[in-house]
Design a protein around this motif. Sequence first.
Motif, PDB file in Angstrom:
ATOM      1  N   UNK B   1      33.619  51.647  26.529  1.00  0.00           N
ATOM      2  CA  UNK B   1      34.426  50.665  27.271  1.00  0.00           C
ATOM      3  C   UNK B   1      33.572  49.980  28.330  1.00  0.00           C
ATOM      4  N   UNK B   2      33.746  48.708  28.395  1.00  0.00           N
ATOM      5  CA  UNK B   2      32.958  47.981  29.404  1.00  0.00           C
ATOM      6  C   UNK B   2      33.544  48.224  30.796  1.00  0.00           C
ATOM      7  N   UNK B   3      32.715  47.982  31.791  1.00  0.00           N
ATOM      8  CA  UNK B   3      33.183  48.261  33.142  1.00  0.00           C
ATOM      9  C   UNK B   3      34.158  47.196  33.615  1.00  0.00           C
ATOM     10  N   UNK B   4      35.007  47.614  34.494  1.00  0.00           N
ATOM     11  CA  UNK B   4      35.996  46.672  35.022  1.00  0.00           C
ATOM     12  C   UNK B   4      35.551  46.155  36.386  1.00  0.00           C
ATOM     13  N   UNK B   5      35.767  44.889  36.595  1.00  0.00           N
ATOM     14  CA  UNK B   5      35.432  44.287  37.888  1.00  0.00           C
ATOM     15  C   UNK B   5      36.682  43.594  38.409  1.00  0.00           C
ATOM     16  N   UNK B   6      36.822  43.557  39.715  1.00  0.00           N
ATOM     17  CA  UNK B   6      37.936  42.795  40.283  1.00  0.00           C
ATOM     18  C   UNK B   6      37.374  41.573  40.982  1.00  0.00           C
ATOM     19  N   UNK B   7      37.823  40.430  40.556  1.00  0.00           N
ATOM     20  CA  UNK B   7      37.377  39.177  41.168  1.00  0.00           C
ATOM     21  C   UNK B   7      38.547  38.578  41.944  1.00  0.00           C
ATOM     22  N   UNK B   8      38.370  38.388  43.240  1.00  0.00           N
ATOM     23  CA  UNK B   8      39.458  37.735  43.974  1.00  0.00           C
ATOM     24  C   UNK B   8      39.482  36.238  43.693  1.00  0.00           C
ATOM     25  N   UNK B   9      40.672  35.703  43.555  1.00  0.00           N
ATOM     26  CA  UNK B   9      40.833  34.282  43.241  1.00  0.00           C
ATOM     27  C   UNK B   9      41.819  33.713  44.248  1.00  0.00           C
ATOM     28  N   UNK B  10      41.411  32.732  45.039  1.00  0.00           N
ATOM     29  CA  UNK B  10      42.289  32.198  46.068  1.00  0.00           C
ATOM     30  C   UNK B  10      42.301  33.094  47.281  1.00  0.00           C
ATOM     31  N   UNK B  11      43.072  32.828  48.312  1.00  0.00           N
ATOM     32  CA  UNK B  11      43.973  31.683  48.465  1.00  0.00           C
ATOM     33  C   UNK B  11      43.254  30.341  48.624  1.00  0.00           C
ATOM     34  N   UNK B  12      41.968  30.378  48.976  1.00  0.00           N
ATOM     35  CA  UNK B  12      41.238  29.111  49.031  1.00  0.00           C
ATOM     36  C   UNK B  12      40.412  29.004  47.765  1.00  0.00           C
ATOM     37  N   UNK B  13      40.734  28.025  46.950  1.00  0.00           N
ATOM     38  CA  UNK B  13      39.984  27.840  45.722  1.00  0.00           C
ATOM     39  C   UNK B  13      39.967  26.353  45.415  1.00  0.00           C
ATOM     40  N   UNK B  14      38.843  25.836  44.954  1.00  0.00           N
ATOM     41  CA  UNK B  14      38.747  24.383  44.747  1.00  0.00           C
ATOM     42  C   UNK B  14      39.873  23.800  43.904  1.00  0.00           C
ATOM     43  N   UNK B  15      40.382  24.580  42.966  1.00  0.00           N
ATOM     44  CA  UNK B  15      41.378  24.012  42.076  1.00  0.00           C
ATOM     45  C   UNK B  15      42.781  24.086  42.669  1.00  0.00           C
ATOM     46  N   UNK B  16      42.943  24.913  43.691  1.00  0.00           N
ATOM     47  CA  UNK B  16      44.283  25.128  44.234  1.00  0.00           C
ATOM     48  C   UNK B  16      44.530  24.286  45.469  1.00  0.00           C
ATOM     49  N   UNK B  17      45.491  23.428  45.412  1.00  0.00           N
ATOM     50  CA  UNK B  17      45.835  22.720  46.641  1.00  0.00           C
ATOM     51  C   UNK B  17      46.626  23.616  47.584  1.00  0.00           C
ATOM     52  N   UNK B  18      47.151  24.694  47.069  1.00  0.00           N
ATOM     53  CA  UNK B  18      48.005  25.542  47.890  1.00  0.00           C
ATOM     54  C   UNK B  18      47.593  26.998  47.765  1.00  0.00           C
ATOM     55  N   UNK B  19      47.928  27.796  48.777  1.00  0.00           N
ATOM     56  CA  UNK B  19      47.393  29.159  48.793  1.00  0.00           C
ATOM     57  C   UNK B  19      48.180  30.166  47.962  1.00  0.00           C
ATOM     58  N   UNK B  20      47.533  30.682  46.955  1.00  0.00           N
ATOM     59  CA  UNK B  20      48.038  31.859  46.253  1.00  0.00           C
ATOM     60  C   UNK B  20      46.813  32.712  45.984  1.00  0.00           C
ATOM     61  N   UNK B  21      47.014  34.012  46.037  1.00  0.00           N
ATOM     62  CA  UNK B  21      45.882  34.893  45.802  1.00  0.00           C
ATOM     63  C   UNK B  21      46.120  35.686  44.531  1.00  0.00           C
ATOM     64  N   UNK B  22      45.080  35.796  43.711  1.00  0.00           N
ATOM     65  CA  UNK B  22      45.174  36.621  42.509  1.00  0.00           C
ATOM     66  C   UNK B  22      44.007  37.590  42.508  1.00  0.00           C
ATOM     67  N   UNK B  23      44.316  38.847  42.239  1.00  0.00           N
ATOM     68  CA  UNK B  23      43.235  39.796  41.990  1.00  0.00           C
ATOM     69  C   UNK B  23      43.057  39.859  40.485  1.00  0.00           C
ATOM     70  N   UNK B  24      41.942  39.352  40.005  1.00  0.00           N
ATOM     71  CA  UNK B  24      41.730  39.319  38.565  1.00  0.00           C
ATOM     72  C   UNK B  24      40.922  40.543  38.150  1.00  0.00           C
TER      73      UNK B  24
END
Lengths: 150, 359
Positions: B1-24
């Motif tokens: 099994x490959x290793x798992x990584x968590x990448x935070x996405x947002x709340x500031x992200x170039x594509x997002x005009x508004x703040x939402x946070x995702x833990x990917x």
Amino acid sequence: MATLMKFTRLALRNLFSKPVTKDYPAVPREYPERTRGSIQINIEDCIFCGSCQRKCPSGAITVDRNARTWSIDRMGCVQCENCKNGCPKHCLTTDVHYSEPDFTKRVDTYTGPAPAAKPEAPAKPKFTPEQIEEMKKAAAAAKKAAEENS
Amino acid sequence: MSTRTIVPFGPQHPVLPEPIHLDLVLEDEKVVDAVPKIGYIHRGLEKLVEKRDFNDYVYVIERTCGICSFMHGMGYVEAVERIFDAEIPDRAKYLRTIWAEMSRIHSHLLWLGLLADGFGFEALFYQCWRMRERVLDMFEESTGGRVIFSVNKIGGVLKDMPADMLARFVNNFNEMEKELRELTNVFLTDFSVETRLRGVGILTRDEAIDLGAAGPMMRASDIAIDTRKLGYAAYEDIDFDIITSKDCDSYARCEVRIGEIFQSIDIIRQAVSKIPDTEISIQIKGNPNGEAFARMEQPRGEAIYYVRGNGTKFLERARVRTPTFTNLTPMLKTLKGADLADVPLLVLTIDPCISCTER
Ligand code: SF4
Ligand code: SF4
């Protein structure tokens, strides 16, 4: 290839046409008549009833009846025109120009003219002492008559 | 099994005009899980209803969102009008319909622009927003505002559109329609656009039902539900079909929204041709006592408004259920199994409006 060219026509046309953006501020913007820019007051007509202060959803207006001032927090106002629609004297208007930007939260205060002095009426008693005396007598007589009748 | 990584996405992200946070949660390049977090932009607008006169609250609730502001105001006033059992003048209903459809056009154009920006097609983005600007100009001319319109009141609307203005608007839309055909054709047939959209973010019909998708997100999964068919405002008199797509992917969502732009132009044409010449508002006396619901089809989907009054001028409760909120779960579903590079695009395809969601 044809699908790749879809945008090319648009892009080329765009390249040879005038920019859609205006040359602001060299060419000032013309606002349509209904633009809600900023609230203005004709302070002479204001009766300082405070209706606008109560109606303002953002609490931007302060009316001081005693000091005869009407002030507006320019940055707090959201240009909803609710104050204007409810003013009994129709002394509020909307200007199409927005209020100028500023470094501080500007509060504009307008002071109304001093109230026109009411003509000083001489304190005149309603009835003369003689009339009062007569009235008392009449009342006593009426009372006596009523007692005798009963 | 490959290793798992968590990448935070947002709340500031170039594509997002508004703040939402995702833990990917990633396994190599694939997203295996996404944990959302919201709450960056909560303003407590619903609570304010207890402190503002119910008439003045219209101006508060329309500030829920800068894009469907008109419909937030309209949903609230329709709900309050239902408590009063008030029948508002027909002209007001038609004007509301026209403004609502104009909102839809500008919202969908905004979304198309953001989508183009999301997959890196800057020129297309500017073209979409150039068209949107024309709608905003029409809004400014008719209501006085470009973003917040403040024309709804309980009992009707505050401003009328004279016949010559309406005719001019229809003319404008006719012109725009031609240009839009060309522009949207790029979205629908351009090779590079298709490679980014086709087969990405599949949400099947059953999943859409189970997860409670709303609006174009749902209609792109072949479910023909449109709240406008319930006949609020003047929609009863308007003839339109629900636009759906069978593809269930990002391309389908784009297609549905593009279809809705042209449909909205058609609805505006119909409404202008049928608009009666009556008053635009009625006086409503007294304070609301009771409760009512109103459902509106916003550009992003179905929004529900609930109000409860207690006979005073302050309402006890005003509640908005916004479409983005229900669309978050389907979005998480589409994220699972997607490539990391597609995540911004997939977040965009629900047309997220986080300010609405958090109010
Ligand atoms: S409502 Fe009009 S008259 Fe009353 S205080 Fe305000 S501006 Fe003056
Ligand atoms: S326009 Fe609206 S926000 Fe501005 S002062 Fe008047 S009531 Fe207050």
